[in-house]
Design a protein around this motif. Structure first.
Motif, PDB file in Angstrom:
ATOM      1  N   ILE A  42       6.825  -4.592   2.335  1.00 54.57           N
ATOM      2  CA  ILE A  42       5.999  -4.349   1.000  1.00 54.57           C
ATOM      3  C   ILE A  42       4.831  -4.270   0.642  1.00 54.57           C
ATOM      4  N   ALA A  43       4.336  -5.415   1.053  1.00 58.45           N
ATOM      5  CA  ALA A  43       2.783  -5.017   1.165  1.00 58.45           C
ATOM      6  C   ALA A  43       2.319  -4.379   1.543  1.00 58.45           C
ATOM      7  N   ARG A  44       2.148  -3.695   2.559  1.00 57.70           N
ATOM      8  CA  ARG A  44       2.207  -2.937   3.679  1.00 57.70           C
ATOM      9  C   ARG A  44       2.124  -1.470   3.041  1.00 57.70           C
ATOM     10  N   GLU A  45       3.883  -0.738   2.263  1.00 61.60           N
ATOM     11  CA  GLU A  45       4.126   0.148   1.346  1.00 61.60           C
ATOM     12  C   GLU A  45       2.720   0.535   0.386  1.00 61.60           C
ATOM     13  N   ARG A  46       2.454  -0.483  -0.158  1.00 58.54           N
ATOM     14  CA  ARG A  46       1.446  -0.694  -1.223  1.00 58.54           C
ATOM     15  C   ARG A  46       0.206  -1.095  -1.042  1.00 58.54           C
ATOM     16  N   GLY A  47       0.468  -0.416  -0.049  1.00 58.40           N
ATOM     17  CA  GLY A  47      -1.507  -0.616   0.628  1.00 58.40           C
ATOM     18  C   GLY A  47      -2.689  -1.877   0.420  1.00 58.40           C
ATOM     19  N   ILE A  48      -1.282  -2.457   0.758  1.00 60.83           N
ATOM     20  CA  ILE A  48      -2.206  -4.217   1.181  1.00 60.83           C
ATOM     21  C   ILE A  48      -2.594  -4.494   2.040  1.00 60.83           C
ATOM     22  N   LYS A  49      -3.107  -5.110   2.716  1.00 63.57           N
ATOM     23  CA  LYS A  49      -3.409  -5.501   4.583  1.00 63.57           C
ATOM     24  C   LYS A  49      -2.862  -6.531   4.779  1.00 63.57           C
ATOM     25  N   VAL A  50      -1.681  -6.508   5.655  1.00 61.51           N
ATOM     26  CA  VAL A  50      -1.623  -7.529   6.236  1.00 61.51           C
ATOM     27  C   VAL A  50      -1.973  -8.683   7.530  1.00 61.51           C
ATOM     28  N   ILE A  51      -2.037  -9.708   7.433  1.00 61.06           N
ATOM     29  CA  ILE A  51      -2.877 -10.430   8.468  1.00 61.06           C
ATOM     30  C   ILE A  51      -1.153 -11.115   8.565  1.00 61.06           C
ATOM     31  N   GLY A  52      -0.393 -10.859   9.492  1.00 60.69           N
ATOM     32  CA  GLY A  52       0.315 -12.349   9.702  1.00 60.69           C
ATOM     33  C   GLY A  52      -0.052 -13.018  11.366  1.00 60.69           C
ATOM     34  N   VAL A  53       0.832 -14.468  10.379  1.00 62.85           N
ATOM     35  CA  VAL A  53       1.027 -15.966  11.491  1.00 62.85           C
ATOM     36  C   VAL A  53       1.836 -16.302  12.375  1.00 62.85           C
ATOM     37  N   THR A  54       2.096 -15.744  13.490  1.00 59.95           N
ATOM     38  CA  THR A  54       3.213 -15.951  13.755  1.00 59.95           C
ATOM     39  C   THR A  54       3.596 -16.546  15.248  1.00 59.95           C
ATOM     40  N   SER A  55       4.759 -17.395  15.682  1.00 59.25           N
ATOM     41  CA  SER A  55       4.589 -16.947  17.542  1.00 59.25           C
ATOM     42  C   SER A  55       5.215 -16.384  18.570  1.00 59.25           C
ATOM     43  N   ILE A  56       4.457 -15.877  19.138  1.00 61.91           N
ATOM     44  CA  ILE A  56       5.082 -14.067  20.020  1.00 61.91           C
ATOM     45  C   ILE A  56       5.946 -14.739  20.472  1.00 61.91           C
ATOM     46  N   GLU A  57       5.462 -15.863  21.351  1.00 62.42           N
ATOM     47  CA  GLU A  57       6.607 -16.110  22.575  1.00 62.42           C
ATOM     48  C   GLU A  57       8.121 -16.773  21.297  1.00 62.42           C
ATOM     49  N   TYR A  58       7.629 -17.161  20.561  1.00 65.88           N
ATOM     50  CA  TYR A  58       9.280 -17.598  19.694  1.00 65.88           C
ATOM     51  C   TYR A  58       9.491 -15.985  18.888  1.00 65.88           C
ATOM     52  N   THR A  59       8.815 -15.383  18.670  1.00 68.24           N
ATOM     53  CA  THR A  59       9.991 -14.172  17.628  1.00 68.24           C
ATOM     54  C   THR A  59      10.820 -13.267  18.357  1.00 68.24           C
ATOM     55  N   GLU A  60       9.435 -13.385  19.669  1.00 64.55           N
ATOM     56  CA  GLU A  60      10.366 -12.698  20.763  1.00 64.55           C
ATOM     57  C   GLU A  60      11.709 -13.536  21.317  1.00 64.55           C
TER      58      GLU A  60
END
Length: 248
Positions: free
Chosen positions: A131-149
């Motif tokens: 939703i943020a991206r759809e509204r023109g808000i820049k999103v910086i995501g902090v995640t674990s690539i290993e975990y999410t994959e």
């Protein structure tokens, strides 16, 4: 020092060294988004569910930190603020709640939203990013690539938070987060994502301050209130940036 404590600290050091060696380009990209927003008169926001809110809280109203980072604290998932605690785990899987949160937050196009979700699989952070991206808000995501994959999405779209982020910062946590094991314990123990996410986000603050300085912009940095003159110094900055500080 106990062997387990020593092993944990070594695991943590190893993962922070990986952040140092592998996340430089992503940190620079994220810092540019942050600096663009600050220079352009926009606001910075940050959000995470339950334990993922703790790295966010470490950024806010912090001595030596950027004073412009605003926390988004939603009832039930702001931290472990509900009883039973298991309720918060269920709430972060609810579809529709992210829109309610954003609709009641003073966030607008051109602003930046930092999102922390270690697994990136639950509905609230996924929809928050979407939703943020759809509204023109820049999103910086902090995640674990290993975990999410290694896990499936819990959102009807099948997407994960990283699919909607402009920049991803990898906190290097393993699947399941815990890093130590012993045959006498049936599962791995002691997590790392809290410490690595905090280190990663404070590195982002440092990179943002450097980016602003390179542009000739003096960054609004909080002085410790326990230092003589700190309260007065901060009060002047609060007055100067009052239109972009939403946590007071």
């Amino acid at each position: 020092m106990s062997t387990f404590a020593f092993d944990y600290l070594n695991e943590l050091i190893k993962r922070i060294e990986r952040i140092r060696d592998e996340e430089g380009e992503s940190l620079q990209q994220a810092a540019k988004l942050m600096a663009d927003a600050i220079e352009g008169g926009h606001s910075l926001f940050a959000f995470g569910c339950t334990h993922s809110s703790l790295p966010i809280q470490d950024l806010v109203y912090r001595a030596g930190g950027l004073m412009l980072i605003n926390p988004i604290l939603a009832p039930g998932i702001a931290s472990l603020d509900v009883h039973p605690a298991t309720l918060s785990s269920a709430m972060e899987q609810m579809t529709g709640y992210a829109k309610v949160i954003l609709d009641n937050t003073p966030i607008h196009a051109g602003d930046v939203l930092i999102l922390v979700s270690v697994s990136g699989r639950n509905a609230v952070p996924i929809e928050m990013a979407q939703i943020a991206r759809e509204r023109g808000i820049k999103v910086i995501g902090v995640t674990s690539i290993e975990y999410t994959e290694a896990v499936t999405s819990r959102h009807p779209s099948g997407k994960k938070m990283r699919d909607f982020a402009d920049v991803i910062l990898d906190n290097k946590a393993p699947k399941g987060d815990a890093v130590l094991s012993d045959p006498r314990v049936p599962q791995k123990f002691v997590p790392v994502s809290g410490a690595t996410s905090i280190a990663l986000l404070q590195a982002l603050v440092a990179a943002t301050i450097e980016e602003l300085l390179n542009r000739g912009v003096t960054p609004p940095v909080l002085l410790a209130a326990n230092v003589d003159g700190g309260a007065e110094y901060n009060a002047r900055l609060f007055a100067q940036y009052r239109d972009r500080i939403h946590y007071l």
